[in-house]
Design an enzyme around this catalytic site. Structure first.
Site, PDB file in Angstrom:
ATOM      1  N   THR A  16       1.149  -1.274  -0.173  1.00 13.81           N
ATOM      2  CA  THR A  16       0.034   0.461  -0.151  1.00 13.81           C
ATOM      3  C   THR A  16       1.040   1.035   0.092  1.00 13.81           C
ATOM      4  O   THR A  16       1.840   1.031   0.820  1.00 13.81           O
ATOM      5  CB  THR A  16      -1.061   0.059   1.417  1.00 13.81           C
ATOM      6  OG1 THR A  16      -1.689  -1.385   1.339  1.00 13.81           O
ATOM      7  CG2 THR A  16      -2.233   1.031   1.277  1.00 13.81           C
ATOM      8  N   GLU A  60       9.875  -6.870  -1.812  1.00 16.45           N
ATOM      9  CA  GLU A  60      10.126  -6.469  -2.842  1.00 16.45           C
ATOM     10  C   GLU A  60      11.340  -5.997  -3.026  1.00 16.45           C
ATOM     11  O   GLU A  60      11.818  -5.810  -4.532  1.00 16.45           O
ATOM     12  CB  GLU A  60      10.010  -4.490  -2.239  1.00 16.45           C
ATOM     13  CG  GLU A  60       8.649  -4.650  -2.316  1.00 16.45           C
ATOM     14  CD  GLU A  60       8.127  -4.725  -0.845  1.00 16.45           C
ATOM     15  OE1 GLU A  60       8.459  -5.736  -0.328  1.00 16.45           O
ATOM     16  OE2 GLU A  60       6.649  -4.325  -0.666  1.00 16.45           O
ATOM     17  N   ASN A 107      -4.460  -8.390   3.522  1.00 13.33           N
ATOM     18  CA  ASN A 107      -4.346  -6.586   4.118  1.00 13.33           C
ATOM     19  C   ASN A 107      -4.245  -5.949   3.079  1.00 13.33           C
ATOM     20  O   ASN A 107      -4.827  -4.988   2.800  1.00 13.33           O
ATOM     21  CB  ASN A 107      -3.485  -6.720   5.179  1.00 13.33           C
ATOM     22  CG  ASN A 107      -3.799  -5.303   6.103  1.00 13.33           C
ATOM     23  OD1 ASN A 107      -4.650  -5.011   6.282  1.00 13.33           O
ATOM     24  ND2 ASN A 107      -2.355  -4.863   5.607  1.00 13.33           N
ATOM     25  N   ARG A 124       5.227   6.547   0.506  1.00 17.16           N
ATOM     26  CA  ARG A 124       4.323   6.211   1.795  1.00 17.16           C
ATOM     27  C   ARG A 124       5.569   5.930   2.874  1.00 17.16           C
ATOM     28  O   ARG A 124       7.187   5.924   2.440  1.00 17.16           O
ATOM     29  CB  ARG A 124       3.888   5.073   1.437  1.00 17.16           C
ATOM     30  CG  ARG A 124       4.018   4.682   2.948  1.00 17.16           C
ATOM     31  CD  ARG A 124       3.139   3.021   2.540  1.00 17.16           C
ATOM     32  NE  ARG A 124       3.170   2.512   3.892  1.00 17.16           N
ATOM     33  CZ  ARG A 124       2.960   1.178   4.442  1.00 17.16           C
ATOM     34  NH1 ARG A 124       2.150   0.153   3.400  1.00 17.16           N
ATOM     35  NH2 ARG A 124       3.159   0.374   5.575  1.00 17.16           N
TER      36      ARG A 124
END
Lengths: 374, 1203
Positions: B29, B62, B1021, B112
């Site tokens: 996210t 990642e 999630n 973020r």
């Protein structure tokens, strides 16, 4: 009691005298009539369509797949009826897709797009069904009849039109309902069904058959009214999946039990009673398992014999067994054509029409007692 | 091509996909949607600019994505990935490599916050600033349009400069803001991408036809020189990027520069910043310049390499005061990164004579974790620049009463309202479709009226009963307001219950409109409003509209989805468009939106739309307050319904948590917040969200005391207590109980009690209840009944229930469901999804071991419902003991937990050593018994050891003199002399993918830790992306066309060590096996792994049947139950199959889960193919397990089994 001999232009005999060994040509009854020599003509006429044989594969999972449809075609069926397109099921699936796609979207800042990947297009049930019609039309040599079970007035006609546009040669309306509403009488139920038939016939430019359950009062009169609304044929009878109770969970659910030859008697009676009395094709379904069953229903007046359980049980190749058996029986008796035998033992044709009505059960009981009770 | 109404993520993904050949993805996210788009388009075989379908590969982390990207670009492909936050940090090592090798590549980052004292999924630049030393070119975008355009600049520039480009835009504010985007067409992209550059890139690829050697190791002799060899490439970047921007401008008319100045040409005060905040600054600058002030702003778009020349050229010579705003914090630095760069640039210019005088440059932080950055805050920065002695370092947007760095927000500052603008705020709940409807409204307005639109959505952190707030703006002019609507023309409340809980009307503009969805007739609306709401409606001269949204939706067959109904109501109340046009547009939009859902759904929505237009009523405002009730606050609400006094509410809760619950977190000053992120536990019980419309009601006459309802309850909202009769002395008349059917406790009573304000109404308990009325199978020992009819009574009952003490743990049979369910859950009332399949396991774990447990929790659903502010479900018992919980990261949870174990064990070793040192003072008996009891895990042993530790503390108090220091040390360590369990909790994304390396190491460590994997078979999630736990044939995000490979068998992998206790469990199939596995895992002195099947909303099933799904999974062989006990002795069989051979075809399971079934709708042939393979997987796995169950233990020597 036995049927009279030679009382009319066509051979007559009791159904209960037909035995398996007759198919070998060693039967006791030798019919007389034209066409005693040469190739028998197995073609049949159903809903105005010319079929190569009177054995028709009725709605079943086998008619829902191209491979098994092709196998049925190869086995010599005269036509195929695709599985029923259930409007309610389509609605249910549509709602399920809607629920899945809308599932928890826009709830969680980390899953703002919902949990389901978004496809450009979901091939909903109707689309798949229409594709099946198109594919079946392209792949098969025999007519393709689409079956429809609607639940709303608009739904019946809307989907019937879709099926027609997709290339169905005929539509079979699968009237599948349990009239349990205490506030709706038989007249209401009949009126509603007649409306549906009228609407669908008006909306489609292909013949429409109506598949009924045996639970209508005054079926003969109702059949007549259905034909009056434009039904080109009647398919007798629908078998309901009756509910059952699971004794483990105490849950109620449907239970599928395949038919057997014993169930033939009911459609057989109605073939015989309706043949020649209504201006429509007749298809007998339920209990067509053996070649003798085919022979019986044709003699009784069916234009075609539809088979479901037997091919499900034995595979698509069983259709060939039925066709071959019919041919053998006809050859053994020098029948020239299916047309010749159709309805030859119908109520109108036999010497004692009452036999198909009340007396038949007496005969059965008598025979039973005479064979087993001494 | 017509303008698009899309968000920033889609705007970027469209360009990135078109210009890529290889895309490596991993969910995080707020960047996940970019990868999801790429995967979906690839699955649909959508071509890129050159006609090929890009390959999209999900990686295990990642770090993996960066490695794959590195490989792809080295192979000559056009490579791209998307990420944010910690994900970017995991990419750093490869980023250095890719840049060092001068290889074109692009990473698009939805910037973020990096987790520090807390995790945050929201936006700031702390991630990208951590990447500024990697050598990547860094481009910053401020709006969805810019992000779309600069994405193309990034791909063009990386090819022309050979340097990889990190293109970033603000997470959520830009990534999730819906706005108008003029799309680049293929010709634009062709014009920007040089074919020669592309061919040159391919020619440099690793190619055995032209072999080369890269990635060498270099020594001190040459490394340094070689590192400097790249300098010319960096020098060339600004011109190359500007060149790409110029081409873009020629094609589209949209001009961007490396650094853009906006404002008065002779400005004396200038703000410098990057990202979305610049749009808010632009609005203020325009306004102030209009009023004659000499102000300006400078937006930096190319951050690395820092474009010094362009910066100096863009900065007005008249600027004497400059404020540089950074959306990041670099503790300990003399200034934040952009601030330092600006100071360095200006100072150098002064030193070189390019600038006559050094302006006064101050630096400030703003907008961390998506904190609002509004015009009044911008104004306060300009005001500070005008101050006689401005603060050198400052913050804006918060109240810093600790270090006093914050600037006061100018509360009276207001921008003039753009002509023709209409703004609206909508309050809804996640499941009601409010957000979806507003997205549609934005599109309708954009497409039908050509107006500019902006839509932005704010969600709370709960997964069940989450509220959503939608902020929409419509204007004939472009919208630059990158902040929430502060004054709305229309405020719509889509859930009447929220009116009581949230302060929502303060945002409505005087003379504005309020639209309410009400579950009662229009004539009752006024009298049912709280008094303060009535007052406000009168004071502000507001118009009030109401509609029975749910009734209208239900009548149209849409159930609880009120989206289209409320959309129509908004158009009626707002007068945004003539109604006939609006209806036509809404119907047309509904047809488009729901076309894929089927004609039925379309028709129902259209029916609802038509009915809604007639259903909206304007309510007369009678100009007098008729209501007598005021909206209660969080504390008042909790006090009203709990058996507590205000003394029971902690000071921290009252001062901080309650205010966050009330939506006042933004108002809390720095001093109010814990300095290190530490919060108290046991706070979810204060929230009392009263979400359920139906709650379970118990019938003791039917109850068989099985405890199933309690064990399966995801929210601990059904609890059981067993007690003696005298406990009922003060019971309310309505309190029910029955004799407890138990041989040893035959004189006890049992009660099953619902917590009516904590229940989510999921119905899982009712489905699990086996006790059916003999007379009517529809009636069970628990039935769901309307909450309104029972809430008051059950509140009284629950209040009394809480006063009944829990049983003595030493008397409890820990093997049975009915006994364990009388233990206190130390995890209750979480915000997990209604029917969550994960939480019952966690709750059970806390019942069994919570009073001695330390939890390491991987990031994921369990960390969000476990530890997202404002509250936590983890609690304490009467003695104050309960789970100590922490989340480190997503990727390191196994290591984190292992470290906790190490820390505890090492401290215990010291404590045991000190016991020896102090044995003379403490007494040998006590010391020996303490040493002997420190490992005791049974309840009696724990109780005895705790008593001994208390005695130890008493005796240590008397030790002084030379041994005083040792005594004080031992005192501080005495707690670890009581056994402590370490539970490592996480989802399958962690255990199977990103954290597997650490987990594997943990298995090998032999350490006494317990791992609970809540296996939902996907990344729940972050929105349901596929993990390696996803089964073959399941459709998930990142597996749009159905996962082609089988699920990884984590249990089997762990089994290879031979020393790991492993159990595969499914509570809904066999809760006793679940309990047994938990107990065996805890008792095993080495690593333990529990693989817990967890039903999830991502499965596409009715969550009321959460436990039934588990049962079916086991019955069909989809999820076999087993236990592998490494402690098995020679000749025994350590692997035990606890489930029976499949008794139903696995198709029965697969075809009834949306995640599998949906493929049937989209690609029936592939669905059938994959389902066949999935069925084979099941058969093969069962066959293998059956064989394993027959394998006897053969020890290689006569030593004891390794632990």
């Amino acid at each position: 009691m036995t049927a009279g001999n030679g009382a009319g232009p066509r051979p007559t005999y009791s159904f209960t005298d037909l035995e398996e060994d007759e198919l070998s040509g060693a039967g006791r009854i030798v019919p007389s009539g034209p066409g005693a020599q040469g190739e028998v003509d197995l073609t049949a006429t159903y809903l105005g369509m010319h079929l190569r044989s009177p054995v028709v594969a009725s709605s079943s999972p086998l008619t829902g797949q191209i491979a098994s449809l092709q196998a049925l075609d190869a086995a010599g069926v005269g036509a195929v009826v695709l599985p029923s397109l259930f409007e309610e099921q389509l609605e249910h699936e549509s709602q399920e897709v809607d629920r899945f796609l809308g599932l928890s979207s826009d709830v969680n800042p980390e899953a703002t797009y919902g949990y389901a990947p978004v496809f450009e297009d979901y091939n909903r049930g109707s689309v798949q069904y229409l594709n099946l019609i198109r594919e079946a039309k392209a792949e098969l040599d025999v007519p393709v009849i689409a079956s429809l079970n609607g639940s709303t007035t608009g739904g019946w006609t809307e989907y019937a039109k879709m099926l027609t546009n997709a290339g169905a040669d005929a539509i079979e309306l699968n009237i599948y309902q349990v009239a349990a509403d205490p506030d709706r009488g038989g007249r209401d139920v009949e009126a509603e069904t007649l409306d549906v038939v009228r609407d669908v016939v008006g909306a489609c430019d292909v013949p429409v058959a109506v598949k009924l359950s045996p639970y209508w009062s005054a079926l003969g009169a109702f059949a007549q009214r259905l034909v009056g609304e434009g039904a080109a044929g009647l398919v007798l009878f629908n078998r309901f999946y009756q509910p059952d109770i699971d004794l483990e969970t105490l849950a109620v659910g449907p239970r599928l039990v395949l038919s057997n030859s014993e169930e033939l008697r009911l459609p057989l009676r109605w073939m015989a009673m309706l043949h020649g009395r209504i201006d429509a094709s007749l298809a007998a379904t339920t209990g067509i398992h053996e070649p003798t069953d085919v022979v019986k229903v044709l003699l009784a007046g069916a234009n075609v014999a539809m088979t479901t359980s037997a091919v499900l049980r034995h595979g698509p190749g069983h259709a060939a067994t039925l066709v071959d058996g019919l041919r053998a029986w006809m050859e053994a008796r020098d029948y020239a054509s299916v047309e010749q035998m159709t309805g030859s033992v119908s109520q109108r044709s036999v010497t004692d029409p009452a036999a198909f009505e009340r007396a038949n059960y007496l005969q059965a009981l008598t025979k039973y007692s005479s064979e087993y009770v001494t | 091509m017509p303008p698009l109404c899309i968000d920033g993520n889609e705007a970027v993904a469209r360009v990135a996909y078109a210009l890529s050949e290889s895309v490596a993805i991993y969910p995080i996210t707020p960047a996940s949607p970019m990868g999801e788009y790429a995967d979906a388009w690839s699955a649909a075989e959508q071509p890129n600019l050159w006609g090929a379908v890009p390959g999209v590969l999900e990686m295990q982390s990642e770090a993996g994505a960066a490695g794959a990207l590195h490989g792809a670009v080295q192979a000559g492909s056009l490579g791209t990935t998307f990420t944010a936050s910690q994900g970017l940090l995991l990419m750093l090592p490869n980023m250095f490599k890719i840049a060092g090798e001068l290889t074109p590549a692009v990473i698009h980052v939805a910037a973020r916050t990096i987790a520090t004292h807390a995790l945050s999924i929201f936006g700031d630049h702390s991630d990208v600033m951590a990447a500024r030393t990697t050598g990547w070119t860094m481009l910053a975008s401020s709006t969805p349009q810019e992000a779309h355009d600069l994405a193309a600049v990034a791909h063009a520039a990386t090819l022309s400069t050979r340097l990889p480009v990190l293109h970033f835009f603000d997470g959520f504010r830009t990534s999730h803001e819906i706005n108008i985007v003029e799309p680049l067409v293929d010709d634009d992209l062709h014009a920007m991408i040089s074919n020669d550059d592309l061919i040159a890139h391919r020619r440099r690829s690793m190619d055995p036809e032209h072999p080369s050697l890269r990635g060498t190791a270099q020594n001190p002799d040459v490394f340094f020189q070689a590192r400097e060899a790249c300098n010319p490439f960096y020098d060339a970047v600004p011109a190359a990027v500007q060149g790409a921007m110029d081409t873009l401008a020629e094609r589209t008319g949209r001009r961007y520069n490396l650094v853009d100045y906006h404002g008065a040409p002779d400005a004396d005060r200038v703000i410098v910043l990057m990202g979305s905040g610049s749009e808010a600054v632009r609005e203020v600058v325009d306004h102030l310049v209009d009023t004659g002030e000499k102000v300006g702003m400078l937006v930096v778009r190319l951050f690395r390499p820092f474009p010094t020349a362009a910066f100096l050229a863009a900065m007005p010579e008249t600027a004497t005061r400059i404020a540089v705003l950074d959306r990041t914090k670099e503790p300990g630095a003399p200034g934040e990164p952009l601030h330092e760069d600006v100071v360095q640039t200006l100072a150098t210019a002064v030193m070189t004579g390019d600038l006559a005088e050094l302006p006064d440059v101050i630096g400030g932080r703003y907008g961390l974790s998506s904190k609002e950055f509004t015009p009044s805050m911008v104004a306060s920065v300009f005001a500070e620049l005008a101050a006689e002695k401005p603060k050198r370092r400052f913050t804006v947007g918060i109240v810093d009463d600790v270090t006093n760095l914050s600037l006061p927000t100018l509360s009276d500052f207001e921008l003039p309202r753009p002509e023709g603008e209409l703004s609206a705020v909508f309050f809804g709940m996640g499941s009601d479709g409010t957000v979806g409807a507003n997205k549609n409204t934005a599109k309708i307005m954009a497409e039908s009226t050509g107006q500019h639109v902006q839509a932005y959505f704010v969600y709370d952190s709960k997964k069940s009963g989450a509220t959503t707030v939608s902020h929409l703006r419509f204007s004939p002019e472009p919208i630059h307001s990158t902040y929430l609507v502060e004054q709305a023309d229309v405020v719509a409340c889509h859930q009447f219950g929220l009116l009581e809980k949230l302060e929502m009307l303060s945002v409505v503009r005087p003379g504005g409109t309020v639209l309410l969805n009400v579950p009662f007739p229009p004539e009752e609306v006024w009298d049912r409003l709280p008094a303060d709401v009535q007052e406000l409606l009168m004071e502000r001269d507001l118009k009030l509209f109401a509609i029975d949204g749910f009734g209208t939706a239900r009548a149209a067959g849409l159930g609880g989805r009120i989206s289209t109904v409320m959309q129509v109501a908004f158009f009626v109340a707002s007068g945004l468009m003539p109604m006939d046009e609006a209806l036509q547009a809404i119907e047309s939009a509904a047809e488009k939106t729901y076309a894929a859902h089927g004609p039925l759904v379309v028709n129902r929505n259209i029916e609802a739309i038509r009915a809604a237009a007639d259903g909206v009523t304007q309510i007369d405002i009678p100009q007098k307050v008729t209501s007598s009730w005021q909206r209660p606050g969080a504390i008042e609400r909790a006090l009203e319904i709990r058996s507590v006094t205000s003394d029971d509410v902690t000071e921290l809760f009252e001062r901080v948590t309650a205010r966050i619950i009330e939506g006042e977190g933004d108002l809390l000053p720095v001093s109010a917040l814990p300095i290190d992120g530490t919060f108290e536990t046991g706070t979810a019980r204060w929230e009392k969200r009263a979400l359920a419309s139906e709650i379970p009601i118990w019938d003791p006459d039917l109850c068989i005391d099985c405890g199933k309802c309690a064990i399966v309850c995801p929210h601990a909202a059904i609890q059981i207590k067993v007690f003696e009769g005298d406990a009922l002395d003060d019971a309310p008349d309505t309190f029910l109980c029955k004799p407890f059917k138990d041989r040893d406790m035959s004189d006890h009573l049992l009660t099953v009690q619902v917590a009516p304000d904590d229940c989510t109404g999921c119905g899982v308990c009712v489905e699990a209840c086996p006790a059916v009325s003999k007379e009517s199978v529809g009636h069970q020992a628990i039935d769901m009944e309307p909450a309104d009819e029972h809430r008051d009574r059950e509140r009284d009952n629950f209040r009394f229930f809480e006063t009944i003490p829990y049983p003595d743990r030493t008397t409890i049979n820990m093997n049975t469901t009915k006994h364990t369910q009388t233990l206190q859950p130390l995890f209750e009332f979480s915000g997990a999804c209604a029917g969550c399949g994960e939480t019952p396991y966690i709750k059970l774990m806390t019942q069994l071991f919570g009073d001695r447990t330390v939890i390491a929790n991987a990031t994921g659903c369990s960390s969000i419902y476990g530890g997202n502010l404002p509250t936590t479900p983890y609690g304490t018992n009467a003695a104050g003991r309960g789970p100590a919980w922490s989340n480190s990261l997503f990727e390191d949870n196994a290591e984190f937990g292992l470290g906790i174990r190490m820390g505890i064990d090492d401290q215990r070793a010291i404590a045991e050593h000190l016991l020896g040192v102090l044995a003379g003072q403490l007494g040998d008996d006590l010391v020996e018994s303490l040493l002997a009891g420190s490992g005791a895990g049974d309840e009696q042993g724990l109780a005895d050891q705790r008593e001994r530790v208390e005695e130890l503390r008493r005796r240590l108090a008397d030790v002084n003199g030379d041994l005083d220091a040792s005594a004080r040390q031992l005192e501080s360590l005495s707690g670890v002399l009581v056994r402590r369990d370490v539970w490592i909790v996480g989802g399958d994304g962690w255990a199977y993918d990103i954290g597997f390396g650490g987990l594997d190491h943990l298995f090998a460590s032999g350490a006494d830790v317990n791992v609970l994997v809540l296996d939902t078979e996907g990344y729940s999630n972050t929105g349901g992306q596929a993990s390696k736990a996803t089964s073959r044939g399941a459709v998930a995000r990142f597996a749009t066309s159905g996962k082609p490979t089988p699920k990884k068998d984590l249990g089997l992998l762990a089994m290879q060590y031979g020393s790991v206790y492993i159990a595969q469990i499914a509570m809904g199939a066999n809760e006793r096996q679940t309990i047994k596995a938990f107990r065996e895992a805890e008792e095993w002195s080495g690593p333990s792994l529990l693989l817990a099947y967890s039903t999830c909303i991502a499965h596409g099933v009715d969550m009321r049947h959460s436990m039934d799904r588990m049962d079916l999974a086991v019955k069909t062989g989809y999820w076999p139950l087993f236990r592998f006990h490494p402690g098995a002795e020679e000749g025994t069989r350590p692997f035990k199959l606890d489930s029976k051979p499949p008794s139903q075809p696995v198709d029965d399971f697969l075809t009834t889960e949306g995640r599998f079934a949906v493929l049937e709708r989209s690609d029936p042939e592939r669905a059938a193919y994959l389902r066949g393979l999935a069925a084979s997987d099941v058969k093969e796995r069962w066959s293998y397990y059956e064989q394993l169950a027959g394998v006897e233990r053969r020890l290689t020597d006569d030593t004891e089994v390794s632990s």
